[in-house]
Design an enzyme around this catalytic site. Structure first.
Site, PDB file in Angstrom:
ATOM      1  N   ARG A  50       0.750  -1.227  -0.118  1.00 24.03           N
ATOM      2  CA  ARG A  50       0.048   0.031   0.131  1.00 24.03           C
ATOM      3  C   ARG A  50       0.955   1.199  -0.002  1.00 24.03           C
ATOM      4  O   ARG A  50       1.981   1.296   0.541  1.00 24.03           O
ATOM      5  CB  ARG A  50      -0.864   0.073   1.290  1.00 24.03           C
ATOM      6  CG  ARG A  50      -1.562  -1.258   1.473  1.00 24.03           C
ATOM      7  CD  ARG A  50      -2.457  -1.195   2.822  1.00 24.03           C
ATOM      8  NE  ARG A  50      -2.877  -2.376   3.361  1.00 24.03           N
ATOM      9  CZ  ARG A  50      -3.454  -2.568   4.487  1.00 24.03           C
ATOM     10  NH1 ARG A  50      -3.651  -1.686   5.283  1.00 24.03           N
ATOM     11  NH2 ARG A  50      -4.061  -3.870   4.671  1.00 24.03           N
ATOM     12  N   ASP A  52       0.139   5.600   1.125  1.00 28.75           N
ATOM     13  CA  ASP A  52      -0.749   6.447   1.612  1.00 28.75           C
ATOM     14  C   ASP A  52      -1.248   7.499   0.654  1.00 28.75           C
ATOM     15  O   ASP A  52      -0.591   7.718  -0.332  1.00 28.75           O
ATOM     16  CB  ASP A  52      -0.111   7.017   3.016  1.00 28.75           C
ATOM     17  CG  ASP A  52       0.139   5.986   3.808  1.00 28.75           C
ATOM     18  OD1 ASP A  52      -0.658   4.983   4.124  1.00 28.75           O
ATOM     19  OD2 ASP A  52       1.191   6.131   4.760  1.00 28.75           O
ATOM     20  N   ARG A 197       8.547   7.586   6.347  1.00 28.36           N
ATOM     21  CA  ARG A 197       8.082   9.113   6.661  1.00 28.36           C
ATOM     22  C   ARG A 197       8.692   9.229   8.095  1.00 28.36           C
ATOM     23  O   ARG A 197       8.932  10.339   8.213  1.00 28.36           O
ATOM     24  CB  ARG A 197       6.708   9.101   6.640  1.00 28.36           C
ATOM     25  CG  ARG A 197       6.352   9.306   5.130  1.00 28.36           C
ATOM     26  CD  ARG A 197       4.520   9.027   4.680  1.00 28.36           C
ATOM     27  NE  ARG A 197       4.127  10.312   5.320  1.00 28.36           N
ATOM     28  CZ  ARG A 197       2.692  10.374   5.687  1.00 28.36           C
ATOM     29  NH1 ARG A 197       2.130   9.263   5.254  1.00 28.36           N
ATOM     30  NH2 ARG A 197       2.266  11.605   6.242  1.00 28.36           N
TER      31      ARG A 197
END
Length: 246
Positions: A50, A52, A197
């Site tokens: 995935r 974001d 991140r």
């Protein structure tokens, strides 16, 4: 039935992430709508992982099974004709039925792009994180060397994750300087939710001497998210490449 592997890129600016969500525009939903239109019946895709909201991809990988008699070389043009401008099919190839876009992954590469210009560039605001502060790049490099190897990355993972095993291996970690652009590069066998991140947000604080190398070592040992830095914004992050064992 034929299984196809597609390498895709997308501009994440107007997507609410990769994974399908109710009443939200996502990469998965957009591609599945096109495939369903072509097959005249529902088609599901499987992604390597995935991303974001706002996160981009240069080399995301998806697979899907098809009953259509279309040569692999023609699938690229067919899909690109129907997909919106912020998704592009880069490569299509046929794979065996035991190939899995997620579970067959050997390593992934993520890059995070930062703009260090004094003034904000409105034309790059969706693609680079503007960070016009002085950074000690030598300290950042020292810190990146510490995170290489196999560690429990709980301190660098969102508390929202339901993944229990947070041990991952980082094979490569470093920075690339390109004029006013600074790129953080990470290659690993897998990444946790928000891991890159959070790593970038923490490393920026190292570069500003708000976090020491000793504190980085402590984060890797203590496994406490509250010890690490802020989560850097999604729009600077790129899923760069996904590698599989040939």
């Amino acid at each position: 039935m034929t299984r196809l592997k597609c390498t895709i890129s997308y501009d994440g600016t107007h997507f609410n992430g990769y994974q399908i969500q109710p009443n939200k525009r996502t990469v998965q939903e957009t591609i599945e709508q096109v495939l369903t239109q072509m097959h005249k019946s529902p088609v599901r895709i499987t992604g390597s992982g995935r991303t974001d909201a706002k996160v981009h991809a240069m080399g995301q990988v998806i697979t899907f099974d098809t009953t259509l008699d279309i040569p692999s070389v023609r699938w690229k043009k067919a899909l690109n004709t129907l997909l919106p401008d912020d998704i592009a099919i880069i490569h299509v190839e046929q794979v065996t039925e035991d190939f899995h876009a997620r579970f067959s992954v050997v390593k992934k590469e993520y890059r995070y792009k930062i703009s260090r210009t004094v003034e904000k560039d409105v034309f790059s605001r969706h693609y680079l994180y503007h960070y016009p502060y002085q950074l000690d790049l030598e300290m950042i490099n020292f810190a990146m060397n510490l995170i290489k190897g196999t560690h429990d990355f709980t301190s660098f993972c969102s508390a929202k994750t339901d993944v229990k095993d947070k041990v991952r291996t980082i094979y490569e970690a470093g920075i690339i300087e390109n004029e006013d652009e600074l790129i953080f590069r990470f290659v690993g066998n897998g990444f946790l939710y928000n891991m890159v991140r959070i790593l970038v947000g923490t490393l920026l604080e190292v570069g500003q001497k708000r976090i020491s190398l000793e504190q980085i070592e402590q984060m890797l040992e203590v496994h406490d998210r509250s010890l690490a830095g802020k989560t850097a914004p999604g729009h600077g992050l790129y899923l760069w490449k996904v590698d599989y064992d040939n």
